[in-house]
Design a protein around this motif. Structure first.
Motif, PDB file in Angstrom:
ATOM      1  N   ILE A 246      10.354   4.517 145.619  1.00  0.00           N
ATOM      2  CA  ILE A 246      10.167   3.456 146.614  1.00  0.00           C
ATOM      3  C   ILE A 246      10.526   3.955 148.011  1.00  0.00           C
ATOM      4  CG2 ILE A 246      11.043   1.215 147.404  1.00  0.00           C
ATOM      5  CD1 ILE A 246      11.307   0.444 144.428  1.00  0.00           C
ATOM      6  N   SER A 247      11.643   4.710 148.103  1.00  0.00           N
ATOM      7  CA  SER A 247      12.053   5.258 149.399  1.00  0.00           C
ATOM      8  C   SER A 247      10.992   6.204 149.948  1.00  0.00           C
ATOM      9  CB  SER A 247      13.387   5.989 149.259  1.00  0.00           C
ATOM     10  OG  SER A 247      14.415   5.105 148.874  1.00  0.00           O
ATOM     11  N   GLU A 248      10.448   7.036 149.064  1.00  0.00           N
ATOM     12  CA  GLU A 248       9.417   7.986 149.482  1.00  0.00           C
ATOM     13  C   GLU A 248       8.158   7.254 149.932  1.00  0.00           C
ATOM     14  OE1 GLU A 248       6.840  11.740 147.633  1.00  0.00           O
ATOM     15  OE2 GLU A 248       8.395  10.759 146.444  1.00  0.00           O
ATOM     16  N   GLN A 249       7.755   6.221 149.154  1.00  0.00           N
ATOM     17  CA  GLN A 249       6.560   5.459 149.516  1.00  0.00           C
ATOM     18  C   GLN A 249       6.765   4.685 150.815  1.00  0.00           C
ATOM     19  OE1 GLN A 249       5.958   3.152 145.932  1.00  0.00           O
ATOM     20  NE2 GLN A 249       4.581   4.683 145.054  1.00  0.00           N
TER      21      GLN A 249
ATOM     22  N   ILE B 131      15.985   5.465 135.224  1.00  0.00           N
ATOM     23  CA  ILE B 131      14.752   4.828 135.699  1.00  0.00           C
ATOM     24  C   ILE B 131      14.981   4.175 137.062  1.00  0.00           C
ATOM     25  CG2 ILE B 131      13.148   2.918 135.285  1.00  0.00           C
ATOM     26  CD1 ILE B 131      13.387   3.527 132.296  1.00  0.00           C
ATOM     27  N   ILE B 132      16.120   3.461 137.194  1.00  0.00           N
ATOM     28  CA  ILE B 132      16.427   2.796 138.458  1.00  0.00           C
ATOM     29  C   ILE B 132      16.549   3.821 139.584  1.00  0.00           C
ATOM     30  CG2 ILE B 132      18.195   1.500 139.711  1.00  0.00           C
ATOM     31  CD1 ILE B 132      18.775   0.017 137.078  1.00  0.00           C
ATOM     32  N   THR B 133      17.256   4.919 139.291  1.00  0.00           N
ATOM     33  CA  THR B 133      17.413   5.968 140.309  1.00  0.00           C
ATOM     34  C   THR B 133      16.073   6.566 140.692  1.00  0.00           C
ATOM     35  OG1 THR B 133      19.613   6.510 139.447  1.00  0.00           O
ATOM     36  CG2 THR B 133      18.532   8.172 140.826  1.00  0.00           C
ATOM     37  N   GLU B 134      15.251   6.825 139.665  1.00  0.00           N
ATOM     38  CA  GLU B 134      13.931   7.413 139.918  1.00  0.00           C
ATOM     39  C   GLU B 134      13.049   6.452 140.704  1.00  0.00           C
ATOM     40  OE1 GLU B 134      10.088   9.072 137.349  1.00  0.00           O
ATOM     41  OE2 GLU B 134      11.998   8.678 136.350  1.00  0.00           O
TER      42      GLU B 134
ATOM     43  N   ARG C 237       5.628   4.136 156.517  1.00  0.00           N
ATOM     44  CA  ARG C 237       6.092   4.116 157.913  1.00  0.00           C
ATOM     45  C   ARG C 237       5.334   5.148 158.743  1.00  0.00           C
ATOM     46  NH1 ARG C 237       8.983   6.851 161.264  1.00  0.00           N
ATOM     47  NH2 ARG C 237       9.411   8.489 159.720  1.00  0.00           N
ATOM     48  N   GLN C 238       5.158   6.333 158.187  1.00  0.00           N
ATOM     49  CA  GLN C 238       4.446   7.381 158.909  1.00  0.00           C
ATOM     50  C   GLN C 238       2.987   7.005 159.143  1.00  0.00           C
ATOM     51  OE1 GLN C 238       4.997  11.083 156.808  1.00  0.00           O
ATOM     52  NE2 GLN C 238       7.216  11.089 157.100  1.00  0.00           N
TER      53      GLN C 238
END
Length: 358
Positions: A131-134, A123-126, A139-140
């Protein structure tokens, strides 16, 4: 398939753990922490079951070594123990263990505990990946909004300059002068309580709209080749209030924004005078917003250096002299002092922009 290390000096415990887990995981059993460390350099487990009471290296020392090594520090460790006292648990959790399983352990308890912790790691990895993707999407989007904002500013500023053919690249140059003045004020520690709150990029972009109100002034006056009459000059002066009104309309439609609020300040205050005789409101001294007081010098310098129907362009030296003469009258005295120290940089901007326009 995930990999689990089981470290225990009791052979029965190792056999039980292997029988319980090997159907679901890659299981490696070790009778000592030393043998586990020898194997660890070649194989990275997803979880370690670690007995506390062992000869040679006990569980606490093994845990300390695991957490001290950056390669292994993130591997979750569960203590296997027959000691259930609070002090042991407190020390274990303080050192970084994720759970305790009491010995002798039952197969269902062992399997369920391990599933729980490995699921938590998944779950933490997912979640981290999400979060990184969001964050990247945000940023974009932010970059896209900034490009859109800058494009709108550029178009509006160009519209004003295209209508007012007498001012040339006035907006471009005043933005450069403004950068020089703000940076110099920062170096001198002047008005630092206010300047430290500035968003530098936003300030520079929004300053380009300071003459936005000229859009509503008729071309007959804006581009009149002769000196303006008193009434025509009065109409020209309305561009300060008109600029504020236009920006207010944008704020009402799109919501309050730092960029728009700064643009409104620039539009409405860059013609106010330090002694209170300016327009549109006759503000005096520090009642005039700092942004307006800074831009006033940049704006006037550029006007003095430019040809107008009522005058020829002054030399840089004469423009500096006129600004110094109006210290404490039209301009903030402290900002004039800073301008005087860096006036040579203003001349360089003028020469560079003039060269580009040729």
């Amino acid at each position: 398939m995930k990999t689990i290390f089981v470290v225990d000096d009791n052979t029965v415990n190792l056999v039980t753990a292997d029988d319980t887990l090997s159907c679901y995981y890659n299981v490696f059993t070790f009778a000592s922490a030393s043998s586990m460390f020898d194997f660890l350099s070649n194989t990275m487990p997803d979880l370690i079951l670690l007995d506390i009471m062992m000869p040679d290296i006990d569980g606490f020392e093994a845990l300390r070594q695991i957490k001290a090594d950056k390669r292994y520090a993130e591997i979750p460790v569960i203590f296997l123990t027959s000691k259930n006292d609070a002090a042991t648990e407190a020390l274990g959790f303080e050192m970084g263990v994720v759970d305790f399983i009491s010995k002798p352990f039952s197969k269902p308890v062992l399997l369920n505990r391990i599933k729980t912790h490995l699921h938590i790691e998944e779950i933490i990895t997912e979640r981290t990946a999400i979060i990184s993707e969001q964050t990247e999407i945000l940023r974009q989007r932010t970059e896209k909004l900034l490009r859109l904002q800058n494009s709108i500013v550029s178009v509006l500023a160009t519209m004003v300059e295209n209508r007012d053919r007498l001012t040339g690249k006035h907006v471009m140059r005043t933005t450069e002068y403004l950068k020089l003045l703000v940076n110099a004020l920062i170096e001198h520690g002047l008005y630092s309580d206010k300047i430290n709150k500035f968003n530098f990029d936003t300030i520079m972009a929004s300053s380009r709209l300071h003459d936005l109100g000229k859009i509503v002034v008729t071309d007959l006056i804006l581009n009149k080749p002769e000196e303006l009459t008193e009434n025509e000059f009065y109409i020209i002066k309305t561009h300060a209030i008109e600029g504020e009104k236009i920006i207010d309309e944008i704020i009402n439609e799109s919501g309050e924004d730092e960029f728009l609020l700064n643009a409104k300040i620039f539009a409405g205050s860059h013609h106010e005078w330090w002694d209170g005789t300016g327009y549109p409101r006759g503000l005096k001294g520090e009642d005039i917003p700092l942004l307006g007081r800074i831009l006033a010098i940049a704006d006037v310098y550029d006007a003095l250096m430019s040809d107008r129907p009522y005058k020829k362009a002054y030399t840089h030296e004469k423009a500096v002299e006129i600004i110094l003469e109006n210290k404490g009258k039209q301009f903030d005295p402290s900002i004039v002092d800073v301008f005087y120290e860096i006036n040579g940089l203003f001349a360089e901007v003028w020469k560079r922009q003039e060269y580009i326009m040729r």
